[in-house]
Scaffold this motif. Structure first.
Motif, mmCIF file in Angstrom:
data_model
loop_
_atom_site.group_PDB
_atom_site.id
_atom_site.type_symbol
_atom_site.label_atom_id
_atom_site.label_comp_id
_atom_site.label_asym_id
_atom_site.label_seq_id
_atom_site.Cartn_x
_atom_site.Cartn_y
_atom_site.Cartn_z
ATOM 1 N N ASP A 20 -11.164 -12.274 -12.124
ATOM 2 C CA ASP A 20 -10.087 -11.683 -11.030
ATOM 3 C C ASP A 20 -8.665 -12.238 -11.884
ATOM 4 O OD1 ASP A 20 -9.180 -10.600 -9.278
ATOM 5 O OD2 ASP A 20 -8.561 -12.450 -9.157
ATOM 6 N N GLN A 21 -9.637 -13.625 -11.719
ATOM 7 C CA GLN A 21 -8.288 -14.765 -12.740
ATOM 8 C C GLN A 21 -7.967 -14.548 -14.368
ATOM 9 O OE1 GLN A 21 -6.714 -16.436 -10.686
ATOM 10 N NE2 GLN A 21 -5.178 -16.468 -12.159
ATOM 11 N N MET A 22 -9.135 -13.723 -15.094
ATOM 12 C CA MET A 22 -9.157 -14.008 -16.263
ATOM 13 C C MET A 22 -7.393 -12.386 -16.577
ATOM 14 S SD MET A 22 -12.008 -14.077 -18.840
ATOM 15 C CE MET A 22 -13.635 -13.932 -17.527
ATOM 16 N N ALA A 23 -7.808 -10.784 -15.398
ATOM 17 C CA ALA A 23 -7.024 -10.244 -15.533
ATOM 18 C C ALA A 23 -5.316 -10.719 -15.386
ATOM 19 C CB ALA A 23 -7.934 -9.101 -14.764
ATOM 20 N N ARG A 24 -5.691 -11.219 -14.261
ATOM 21 C CA ARG A 24 -4.597 -11.550 -13.796
ATOM 22 C C ARG A 24 -3.827 -12.110 -15.223
ATOM 23 N NH1 ARG A 24 -4.012 -10.447 -8.167
ATOM 24 N NH2 ARG A 24 -6.356 -9.840 -7.449
ATOM 25 N N ASP A 25 -3.631 -13.283 -15.672
ATOM 26 C CA ASP A 25 -3.073 -13.850 -16.573
ATOM 27 C C ASP A 25 -2.949 -13.211 -18.577
ATOM 28 O OD1 ASP A 25 -3.651 -16.078 -15.363
ATOM 29 O OD2 ASP A 25 -5.354 -16.706 -16.291
ATOM 30 N N ARG A 26 -4.029 -11.976 -18.348
ATOM 31 C CA ARG A 26 -3.730 -10.595 -19.202
ATOM 32 C C ARG A 26 -2.706 -9.662 -19.048
ATOM 33 N NH1 ARG A 26 -6.083 -13.550 -20.369
ATOM 34 N NH2 ARG A 26 -8.297 -14.120 -21.910
ATOM 35 N N ALA A 27 -2.669 -9.332 -17.793
ATOM 36 C CA ALA A 27 -1.157 -8.775 -16.729
ATOM 37 C C ALA A 27 -0.297 -9.138 -17.130
ATOM 38 C CB ALA A 27 -1.771 -8.108 -15.643
ATOM 39 N N TRP A 28 -0.124 -10.525 -16.841
ATOM 40 C CA TRP A 28 1.467 -11.269 -16.589
ATOM 41 C C TRP A 28 1.966 -10.858 -18.431
ATOM 42 C CZ3 TRP A 28 4.502 -10.993 -13.108
ATOM 43 C CH2 TRP A 28 4.187 -10.461 -12.340
ATOM 44 N N ASP A 84 6.044 2.594 -15.918
ATOM 45 C CA ASP A 84 4.818 1.367 -16.435
ATOM 46 C C ASP A 84 3.994 0.271 -15.727
ATOM 47 O OD1 ASP A 84 7.321 1.140 -18.348
ATOM 48 O OD2 ASP A 84 8.547 -0.471 -17.361
ATOM 49 N N MET A 85 3.982 0.546 -14.893
ATOM 50 C CA MET A 85 2.770 0.004 -13.532
ATOM 51 C C MET A 85 1.016 0.552 -15.052
ATOM 52 S SD MET A 85 3.766 -0.348 -10.275
ATOM 53 C CE MET A 85 4.159 1.063 -9.029
ATOM 54 N N ALA A 86 1.099 1.556 -14.248
ATOM 55 C CA ALA A 86 -0.022 2.321 -15.253
ATOM 56 C C ALA A 86 -0.579 1.652 -16.412
ATOM 57 C CB ALA A 86 -0.231 3.615 -15.749
ATOM 58 N N GLY A 87 0.954 1.481 -17.619
ATOM 59 C CA GLY A 87 0.607 0.597 -18.938
ATOM 60 C C GLY A 87 0.038 0.120 -18.692
ATOM 61 N N VAL A 88 0.649 -1.396 -17.448
ATOM 62 C CA VAL A 88 0.047 -2.543 -17.931
ATOM 63 C C VAL A 88 -1.525 -2.626 -17.554
ATOM 64 C CG1 VAL A 88 -0.080 -4.565 -16.775
ATOM 65 C CG2 VAL A 88 2.160 -3.559 -16.964
ATOM 66 N N ALA A 93 -5.178 -5.785 -12.048
ATOM 67 C CA ALA A 93 -4.186 -5.553 -13.065
ATOM 68 C C ALA A 93 -3.199 -4.660 -12.632
ATOM 69 C CB ALA A 93 -4.627 -5.311 -14.570
ATOM 70 N N LYS A 94 -3.791 -4.124 -11.482
ATOM 71 C CA LYS A 94 -2.854 -3.090 -10.837
ATOM 72 C C LYS A 94 -1.416 -3.824 -9.860
ATOM 73 C CE LYS A 94 -3.672 -0.996 -6.748
ATOM 74 N NZ LYS A 94 -4.157 -1.912 -5.626
ATOM 75 N N GLU A 95 -2.900 -5.130 -9.126
ATOM 76 C CA GLU A 95 -1.870 -6.009 -8.112
ATOM 77 C C GLU A 95 -0.895 -6.930 -8.573
ATOM 78 O OE1 GLU A 95 -4.059 -8.971 -5.355
ATOM 79 O OE2 GLU A 95 -5.748 -7.145 -5.233
ATOM 80 N N ILE A 96 -0.833 -7.116 -9.889
ATOM 81 C CA ILE A 96 -0.369 -7.178 -11.300
ATOM 82 C C ILE A 96 1.253 -6.591 -11.460
ATOM 83 C CG2 ILE A 96 0.319 -9.168 -13.075
ATOM 84 C CD1 ILE A 96 -0.843 -10.991 -10.940
ATOM 85 N N ALA A 97 0.801 -5.832 -11.869
ATOM 86 C CA ALA A 97 1.488 -5.041 -12.340
ATOM 87 C C ALA A 97 2.965 -4.235 -10.815
ATOM 88 C CB ALA A 97 0.991 -3.486 -12.526
ATOM 89 N N ILE A 128 0.769 -1.430 -0.308
ATOM 90 C CA ILE A 128 -0.055 -0.185 -0.143
ATOM 91 C C ILE A 128 0.830 1.082 -0.385
ATOM 92 C CG2 ILE A 128 -0.157 0.067 2.546
ATOM 93 C CD1 ILE A 128 -3.267 1.361 2.159
ATOM 94 N N THR A 129 2.074 1.006 0.665
ATOM 95 C CA THR A 129 2.921 2.274 0.298
ATOM 96 C C THR A 129 3.807 2.561 -0.830
ATOM 97 O OG1 THR A 129 4.072 1.704 2.451
ATOM 98 C CG2 THR A 129 5.310 4.199 1.578
ATOM 99 N N ILE A 130 3.766 1.951 -1.661
ATOM 100 C CA ILE A 130 3.868 1.618 -3.178
ATOM 101 C C ILE A 130 3.094 1.793 -4.089
ATOM 102 C CG2 ILE A 130 5.059 0.611 -5.006
ATOM 103 C CD1 ILE A 130 6.198 -1.515 -3.730
ATOM 104 N N ASP A 131 2.121 1.945 -3.316
ATOM 105 C CA ASP A 131 0.429 2.228 -3.804
ATOM 106 C C ASP A 131 0.615 3.844 -3.911
ATOM 107 O OD1 ASP A 131 -0.268 -0.667 -5.556
ATOM 108 O OD2 ASP A 131 -1.465 -0.876 -4.112
ATOM 109 N N SER A 132 1.005 3.985 -2.691
ATOM 110 C CA SER A 132 0.498 5.608 -2.208
ATOM 111 C C SER A 132 1.264 6.735 -3.428
ATOM 112 C CB SER A 132 0.835 6.128 -0.926
ATOM 113 O OG SER A 132 0.334 5.167 -0.242
#
Ligand code: NAD
Ligand code: MG
Length: 392
Positions: A375-383, A343-347, A326-330, A206-210
């Motif tokens: 959620d799972q589909m989005a994680r796969d796409r994000a990777w 690059d996180m926002a781009g992902v 996607a943001k968790e995977i990024a 959450i600190t990095i997310d801040s």
């Protein structure tokens, strides 16, 4: 009367602040379940200190360690996802939902079935499945209380008010640890740079997310879901001092602000004692010492997450669920050194685009299972988006 309480994510930053408040008044509470992860000694120590009935680690391979740590105490032990659901089924009057990430959704959702009061720190629950969660609470006469500091602040500013009179909601953002860095420097920020916060003492993610404001982006979506205010009426403003947590603007032009020390025990304590207010062990604000409260509009080039959040709020449907996954995977990709800070926002954008053209975004998941599938589909796409960035 003693109140039965459980803490999900007891070993984390929010969880430990909750444990602190409970431990100050042990006779008032009957602790049903504490859950944690890999920090077995912390979990076991708190289970003993609070005399809990049950301690659960989410990691099955740590069950033996937990059992050993609690041998002879009479405290039950369990491990794994099913055990978390079983813990959520144990009758409790008040439950803290403070697991980090989408993993917090299922136990909180389950607890609502029993008509409990759910103190919700896990913002991912509202972002991924807000309408479903609120409907579940309504169906079982359960109460959800916001624990995120901004949402607790809004909630407090709304006491006694009619929602019809609310013109806008403004949540504040400290700007995170990198708020004064140049755009060029931001591109090269390391995990250590982004993981240090000037005002709040929180978990690493959450600190990095801040610093990236993905946390604020989540909170904008959380605001829309929890308070039911249209996206155009929800704003974030940069406020480096973190003294004003949120403001509510009314139709007569009044702005009601909530001020407090940056200490999560305020929001946790408010949810714990709601609808009453009780003494809390938090610092009092000395305005003369604070002297200046600054506010400025966020620069969307530095904080692309805020722009993405606006479109996610407008789209609704499954966009929030995809955004969160996607943001968790990024973030995983950034922590693992596979992509840069900016690059996180781009992902996240690329994942939303990919899922939009494949499945469309506007259909809302109607069950928890569907949410977890998206959620799972989005994680796969994000990777895959991260792998594409690595090749490029
Ligand atoms: P943290 O990382 O410090 O603690 C997370 C807790 O969840 C730990 O007990 C950990 O063992 C547990 N956990 C981790 N992965 C799990 C899994 N897969 N299954 C079950 N349990 C798991 O996190 P935190 O900073 O305390 O944040 C908790 C939640 O509260 C997050 O949703 C965060 O966004 C929200 N929040 C935190 C703060 C804060 O000040 N820390 C403020 C507002 C909202
Ligand atoms: Mg917050």
């Amino acid at each position: 009367m003693t109140r039965r309480i459980s803490i999900f994510g007891a070993t984390g930053s929010i969880g430990q602040n909750t444990v602190d408040l409970i431990a100050r008044d042990p006779d008032a509470y009957d602790v049903v379940a504490l859950t944690g992860g890999a920090n077995i000694s912390r979990l076991a120590e708190d289970a003993k200190r609070l005399n809990a009935d049950l301690a659960v680690t989410c990691y099955p391979d740590r069950l033996d360690d937990l059992r050993a740590a609690l041998r002879g105490t009479g405290i039950e032990v369990a491990a794994g996802e099913a055990a978390l659901i079983e813990a959520a089924d144990r009758p409790a009057d008040w439950i803290m939902s403070a697991i980090v990430g989408a993993a917090g959704l299922a136990p909180g959702f389950r607890a609502l079935r029993h008509g409990t009061t759910l103190a919700l720190a896990n913002k991912e629950s509202l972002v991924t499945a807000g309408p479903l969660l609120l409907a579940e609470a309504r169906a079982h006469d359960a109460t959800i209380l916001p624990v995120d500091s901004e949402h607790s602040a809004v909630f407090q500013a709304l006491v006694g008010e009619e929602m019809d009179a609310v013109e806008r909601i403004i949540i504040t953002a400290s700007g995170g640890g990198l708020r004064d860095w140049s755009l060029e420097a931001l591109a090269n920020a390391t995990v250590a740079d982004a993981g240090a916060h000037p005002n709040w003492d929180m978990g690493q993610r959450i600190t990095i997310d801040s610093a990236s404001m993905f946390n604020k982006a989540m909170e904008l979506i959380e605001t829309k879901e929890f308070f039911g205010v249209p996206p155009a009426r929800i704003e974030a403003v940069v406020h480096p001092q973190s003294i004003v947590h949120a403001l509510v603007g009314f139709n007569d032009g009044a702005l009601m602000a909530h001020l407090g020390a940056p200490d999560m025990r305020h929001a946790i304590g408010y949810a714990l004692h709601w609808p009453d207010r009780r003494d809390l062990p938090v610092n009092r604000i000395d305005l003369a010492q604070v002297a200046t409260l600054e506010f400025r509009a966020p620069d969307l080039r530095r904080y692309p997450a805020l722009g993405i959040a606006q479109s996610v709020m407008e789209t609704g449907g499954r966009a929030g669920c995809i955004f969160n996954a996607a943001k968790e995977i990024a973030l995983d990709g950034f922590i693992a050194g596979r992509i840069g800070f900016m690059d996180m926002a781009g992902v996240v954008e690329a994942t939303l685009d990919a899922m939009s053209s494949e499945f469309g975004l506007t259909i809302s998941p109607s069950t928890l299972e569907e949410v977890l599938e998206v959620d799972q589909m989005a994680r796969d796409r994000a990777w895959s988006c991260i792998r594409q960035k690595e090749i490029a």
